[in-house]
Design a protein around this motif. Structure first.
Motif, mmCIF file in Angstrom:
data_model
loop_
_atom_site.group_PDB
_atom_site.id
_atom_site.type_symbol
_atom_site.label_atom_id
_atom_site.label_comp_id
_atom_site.label_asym_id
_atom_site.label_seq_id
_atom_site.Cartn_x
_atom_site.Cartn_y
_atom_site.Cartn_z
ATOM 1 N N UNK A 156 0.846 -1.193 0.000
ATOM 2 C CA UNK A 156 0.000 0.000 0.000
ATOM 3 C C UNK A 156 0.882 1.244 0.000
ATOM 4 N N UNK A 157 0.440 2.297 -0.684
ATOM 5 C CA UNK A 157 1.212 3.527 -0.750
ATOM 6 C C UNK A 157 0.953 4.414 0.450
ATOM 7 N N UNK A 158 1.736 5.475 0.547
ATOM 8 C CA UNK A 158 1.626 6.357 1.713
ATOM 9 C C UNK A 158 0.501 7.373 1.577
ATOM 10 N N UNK A 159 -0.079 7.472 0.385
ATOM 11 C CA UNK A 159 -1.200 8.401 0.227
ATOM 12 C C UNK A 159 -0.771 9.744 -0.295
ATOM 13 N N UNK A 160 -1.749 10.627 -0.371
ATOM 14 C CA UNK A 160 -1.550 11.908 -1.063
ATOM 15 C C UNK A 160 -2.205 12.982 -0.218
ATOM 16 N N UNK A 161 -1.502 14.055 0.008
ATOM 17 C CA UNK A 161 -2.016 15.136 0.843
ATOM 18 C C UNK A 161 -3.484 15.439 0.517
ATOM 19 N N UNK A 162 -4.391 15.174 1.456
ATOM 20 C CA UNK A 162 -5.820 15.303 1.144
ATOM 21 C C UNK A 162 -6.210 16.714 0.713
ATOM 22 N N UNK A 163 -5.498 17.707 1.244
ATOM 23 C CA UNK A 163 -5.830 19.083 0.870
ATOM 24 C C UNK A 163 -5.693 19.257 -0.646
ATOM 25 N N UNK A 164 -4.808 18.470 -1.231
ATOM 26 C CA UNK A 164 -4.567 18.600 -2.663
ATOM 27 C C UNK A 164 -5.522 17.736 -3.489
ATOM 28 N N UNK A 165 -6.357 16.944 -2.816
ATOM 29 C CA UNK A 165 -7.289 16.106 -3.564
ATOM 30 C C UNK A 165 -8.534 16.914 -3.875
ATOM 31 N N UNK A 166 -8.442 17.669 -4.931
ATOM 32 C CA UNK A 166 -9.484 18.616 -5.251
ATOM 33 C C UNK A 166 -9.420 18.926 -6.742
ATOM 34 N N UNK A 167 -10.573 18.996 -7.391
ATOM 35 C CA UNK A 167 -10.534 19.187 -8.845
ATOM 36 C C UNK A 167 -9.812 20.464 -9.275
ATOM 37 N N UNK A 168 -10.028 21.576 -8.566
ATOM 38 C CA UNK A 168 -9.388 22.827 -8.996
ATOM 39 C C UNK A 168 -7.879 22.686 -8.913
ATOM 40 N N UNK A 169 -7.428 21.971 -7.890
ATOM 41 C CA UNK A 169 -5.995 21.846 -7.718
ATOM 42 C C UNK A 169 -5.401 20.843 -8.688
ATOM 43 N N UNK A 170 -6.248 19.987 -9.225
ATOM 44 C CA UNK A 170 -5.733 19.051 -10.212
ATOM 45 C C UNK A 170 -5.294 19.815 -11.458
ATOM 46 N N UNK A 171 -5.977 20.929 -11.751
ATOM 47 C CA UNK A 171 -5.658 21.652 -12.985
ATOM 48 C C UNK A 171 -4.885 22.946 -12.756
#
Lengths: 663, 383
Positions: A156-171
């Motif tokens: 299993x991976x360590x995950x991804x900063x949840x604050x960055x899990x956002x559509x606006x931040x994806x682009x």
């Protein structure tokens, strides 16, 4: 195999970049067309190789290949697909790959669509672009390699900063980078011109589309970042004068100045030295932005790379490119011939005014951002420069510029007539003053400056519209004539109008939100209500639910106004299991008056919850305005006169007649 | 295979880049035609602006003059134009050599050509490592994410969650297995226990409902009865608790620890009912605790939310049970003793040591290693 192919493609791209730097510049020195021509396929190959590397990395993310260390550190199996993809650039290594990918994209674009450039210039531009690529690829391969492997692969991976899990931040990062990196084009053009010693009005025309494209992307990137911060960080603010934001704002300011000064250079062959300097400075500020964010000198969400070795490397890159460029500039600039002359009151004069203010404002932001860092590294003292500093320096600087903007397009080149321009702006001025009076009359609370700010915004929009109205003789000519003029008006004139009007919208949004926002922090039990800006929010309670990779607590608020039900807001708090951290998801009700913004806080004793509610009047105009500016840039970009890679014309020699006319 | 891909990639890039080298050089005059084009465009624009009345006649004239001056300057530069140079052969060779040399050199240093990709799907297909509890859980979770309606999967993972002290997930897994496979006594009992332990041992409504349902389906297993008795005690309903404990006692094997626990609880609760001081629980290892399965409760208390800790404990428990079944693994015993010592469970460590000694009684080398470990860990209470 996919991962290793990506790694090899990355390294091969580095090798290509080395050749792309050496061969065309060498060819240009020798006057060898073949060696210069080498730049074109090299730039294209570099882009394709980096695209391959990027796709390989993305594949590793999508398939959760945790044998790739970078994927293991920044992803997890349960994450939704969009965030598996956006995680590629949501971390240091991957984002650097995106950075060089965009760099190569611009290079390939100049190679492919730059047929209207003289071969020497194109070879030198691509050579310099290649050199930037070498520096950053070397940085990636040696200190930030995303293709390093782990064996055996963790499950299993360590995950991804949840604050960055956002559509606006994806682009947001791709656009921001396209902006930053796009200014490398202006830089490469400047250096190429300095190497070549040939800087004239034609140069300005060639560099403008690239600068404009970069400026558009940066505008949108900054707006997206601000939009994300607005709804994700849960404070309802749109701009924090945070160093990371400033890092993207500084190149925007100087890039805006560059766009305008290149205009003067193109039309009048004047301001050449200044334009070249601006091109260098703008990209240098982009590099400083990269440095600020990447080196970890800033402790904030964005500084995901806290590694001194990387910092030193980037510092080295900056020293070479900025120092080298400025040295070259100092050596070559005195050789430039002075161009056309102009009176202070003229289009050129207005643009010089624009440049002076924009660069001074940029300098103010620069000082406010870097002075605390410098002080902290030289002395034990730690100071913090907050919004007040910027409000007292940046705002007074920029206000005169905003007032002056509508005048610019009305002034003629060389020698303008301020009185005539004022006359033509009379209607816009009346509307603006009227708006001020109305706002001041209606205003119940808030600073006395607010109506003036709104007036300036209206003035900007009115001025932009008046300009086009004047040019198509909207009120002075018959309908057929107006339509004919409207159709014939160069697209860049519409672009100017949209960009300036967009600026007006931004000003109105910023002023309204800053002056009249209302906030209410309270504790509510289910069944209780709170009131804000005429709305009543009834707290109905909370419910726990499960998302793809998080558990969330959702609060329910029934919103009504004057007894009439309007909507139901559901702000939530998400807890991400793999990453072990939480994010706030605000709920926003959008209306033409402004945003009703609710945030669910922590539970208190006795079943109550902290609830924060804001009302942000007209806040949408900020992003809407940025969008309008973006489209303005786009309209301008497609102006026939700036179009790049125009189909090859019939190679007629200059008609000698015209030359004869001149004599 | 990999190297073939690399070779093809390099060859393709070289081919694309070197192709123009062998073509004809572009004609030289193209160079300046480009600037001339720009200025001609500008002249056209001035004309168009003038025609549209955007600029006055005089202005247009001045502007035109300016552009024409630029055109002249360009034409003058034209005259001094560069001489076409011959491309030296060595340059082409150098390019052809440099590209693969740089690429292969750097890749040889940084690359890992021998490692295959290991995406999730491939890892799921690999043979199972029985001893790696976190991986086991992750695998089942990954499978369940793909097939969330696989009731068997939920049933398998539920007790594993219990074992590592993740009671919330365990309750969820039991609930899913009931939903998908139907309710059995064992599943309801598990659900009730998970809910209860997940709530610090306090039985909530749903927990009780589940336990009662389990008894209804099959009254034989003792576990739900014990949990309900504890719940009654928790409520302060001591007469009900006594009745329940008595029922348990009659059904439990007289020598089992449940019987002893029931005896003790009856004594305690009767004392409470009579308002007398509660008798001190005798120090009986593993029986005197508040819950039926002390390991679980202890796990829940000591680990708290630290999932990592609970996983370690789960692994240790697994190792212990494996050694119980197959005791001839000296290294396993040494590892277990050390693990207990690290987890600060000296009694368990001593216990494991004693068992290992009896296992290896005829092996002096093994005994001396066990002694050495005992000394090292400071467990030697015999002095």
């Amino acid at each position: 195999m996919i991962a290793e192919t990506g790694h090899f493609a990355l390294i091969l791209a580095l090798a290509v970049a080395v050749l792309q730097t050496v061969v065309p510049i060498f060819g240009a020195r020798r006057g060898d067309a073949r060696l210069m021509g080498f730049a074109v396929p090299a730039a294209q190959a570099q882009f394709l190789l980096l695209a391959l590397a990027f796709m390989a990395l993305m594949t590793a993310y999508v398939t959760s290949d945790f044998s790739v260390q970078n994927v293991y550190q920044n992803s997890s199996v349960a994450k939704p697909l969009l965030y598996k993809i956006s995680a590629v650039w949501g971390n240091h290594e991957g984002s650097m790959v995106l950075w060089v990918l965009i760099l190569a994209l611009f290079g390939a674009a100049v190679a492919t669509y730059g047929r209207n450039l003289p071969p020497t210039l194109q070879a030198n531009v691509l050579g310099v672009q290649g050199a930037i690529g070498v520096a950053f690829l070397l940085f990636i391969v040696t200190t930030s390699n995303p293709f390093l492997r782990i064996d055996p692969a963790p499950f299993e991976g360590l995950g991804f900063n949840p604050v960055l899990q956002d559509p606006a931040l994806a682009f947001h990062p791709p656009f921001l980078y396209a902006g930053y990196v796009g200014f490398s084009m202006a830089f490469s053009f400047a250096i190429a011109a300095l190497i070549d010693g040939k800087i004239d009005a034609a140069w300005a025309r060639w560099v403008r589309p690239w600068t404009l494209a970069a400026w558009m992307c940066l505008t949108l990137g900054i707006a997206m970042g601000s939009w994300w911060a607005y709804y994700e960080l849960g404070w309802g603010g749109f701009w924090f004068w945070d160093p990371v934001e400033n890092a993207s704002f500084m190149p925007w300011l100087s890039g805006t100045a560059l766009l305008h000064s290149a205009l003067v250079m193109e039309k009048r062959d004047a301001l050449k030295v200044w334009t070249i300097l601006l091109a260098i400075v703008t990209f240098s500020l982009s590099l400083v932005g990269t440095f600020l964010v990447r080196s970890g000198v800033l402790t904030s969400v964005h500084a995901f790379a806290v590694d001194p070795a990387r910092g030193v490397f980037i510092l080295g890159i900056m020293a070479v490119f900025i120092g080298g460029a400025l040295a070259l500039f100092a050596w070559r600039a005195p050789l430039l011939r002075q161009g056309g002359l102009f009176a202070p009151i003229s289009r050129e004069g207005a643009l010089v005014f624009n440049n002076l203010i924009l660069t001074t404002a940029c300098a103010a932001v620069f000082v406010g951002t870097l002075y605390p860092l410098a002080l902290q590294s030289l002395t034990p003292e730690k100071i913090s420069v907050g919004p007040p500093f910027f409000n007292y320096t940046f705002v007074p600087l920029i206000v005169p510029l905003l007032v002056a903007v509508p005048f610019g397009p009305f002034l003629a080149w060389k020698r303008g007539d301020l009185a005539a321009a004022s006359q033509r702006l009379f209607a816009a001025a009346c509307v603006a003053v009227l708006a001020m009076i109305v706002v001041a009359a209606l205003q119940q609370r808030g600073p006395w400056l607010a109506p003036i700010g709104i007036g300036i915004g209206i003035w900007l929009i009115g001025g932009a519209l008046s300009e086009v109205a004047f040019r198509i003789k909207l009120f002075d000519a018959g309908r057929a004539e107006v339509i004919r003029r409207a159709v014939n008006l160069p697209r860049s004139a519409y672009g100017t109008m949209l960009a300036h009007a967009g600026l007006g919208l931004v000003v109105i949004g910023v002023v309204a939100t800053t002056a009249w926002r209302v906030e209410d922090i309270t504790a509510l039990k289910p069944g209780e209500s709170t009131e804000i800006a005429g709305y009543t929010l009834r707290f109905e309670g909370v419910r726990e639910s499960e998302g793809a990779n998080y558990a969330e607590r959702v609060g329910f608020f029934d919103v009504s106004r004057g007894g009439e039900a309007i909507t139901r807001l559901t702000p939530s708090k998400r807890h991400f299991n793999v990453e072990g951290s939480a994010t706030t998801e605000s709920a926003i009700h959008v209306s033409w008056r402004g945003d009703l913004y609710a945030v669910l806080g922590d539970p208190l004793e006795g079943g109550a919850y902290t609830v924060r509610v804001y009302f942000n009047p007209l806040v949408r105009l900020i992003w809407l305005g940025a969008l309008v500016m973006f489209f303005g840039g786009g309209v301008s970009l497609f102006d026939r006169r700036l179009r790049v890679g125009a189909p090859v014309r019939a190679k007629a020699k200059v008609p000698p007649m015209r030359l004869a006319d001149a004599k | 295979m990999l190297w073939i891909i690399f070779a093809c990639l390099t060859a393709a890039v070289l081919l694309a880049m070197l192709r123009p080298m062998f073509g004809a050089a572009a004609p030289e005059d193209v160079q300046d035609a480009k600037d001339v084009q720009v200025y001609r465009d500008q002249l056209d624009e001035i004309e168009a602006d003038e025609a549209r009345g955007l600029i006055g006649k005089d202005e247009a004239k001045a502007a035109r003059l300016e552009v024409q001056r630029r055109l002249l300057a360009v034409s003058e530069a034209d005259a001094k134009g560069a001489v076409a140079a011959q491309t030296p052969r060595w340059a082409i060779f150098a390019i052809g050599l440099c590209l693969p040399a740089i690429a292969i050199g750097l890749y040889a240093y940084y690359g890992s050509p021998k490692l295959p990709d290991q995406p999730l799907q491939a890892r799921l297909n690999e043979p199972l490592d029985q001893n790696n509890i976190p991986e086991l859980i992750a695998r089942v979770e990954a499978l369940l994410r793909q097939k969330p309606n696989d009731g068997r999967g939920w049933e398998v993972i539920a007790p594993v969650y219990m074992g590592v002290g993740n009671f919330d997930d365990a309750a969820e897994a039991y609930r899913k297995s009931i939903e998908l496979l139907g309710g059995t006594a064992a599943r309801y009992a598990g659900l009730g226990e998970a809910l209860m332990l997940g709530n610090d041992g306090v039985a909530t409504g749903p927990a009780r409902a589940a336990l009662n349902k389990a008894i209804e389906l099959d009254p034989a297993p003792l576990r739900p009865h014990i949990l309900l008795a504890l719940a009654a005690e928790e409520d302060g309903d001591y007469s009900d608790a006594v009745a329940r404990w008595k029922a348990i006692k009659t059904r439990a094997d007289a020598s089992s620890r449940w019987a002893k626990l029931a005896d003790q609880k009856i004594a305690e609760d009767e004392a409470r009912l009579a308002g007398k001081p509660v008798p001190q629980a005798p120090a009986m290892g593993g029986v005197a605790g508040p819950g039926p399965d002390q390991a679980d409760v202890a796990a829940a208390q000591t680990m708290g939310p630290e999932a990592r800790q609970s996983m370690i404990e789960g692994m240790v428990a697994r190792l212990a049970s494996k050694l119980e079944a197959q005791g001839d693994d000296l290294d396993g015993w040494l590892k277990l003793v050390r693990a207990y010592a690290v987890l600060n469970k000296p009694a368990d460590a001593e216990n494991a040591l004693a068992k290992a000694r009896s296992q290896f009684g005829d092996n002096p080398a093994a005994l001396s290693r066990l002694d050495a470990l005992e000394n090292e860990l400071g467990l030697n209470s015999k002095g």
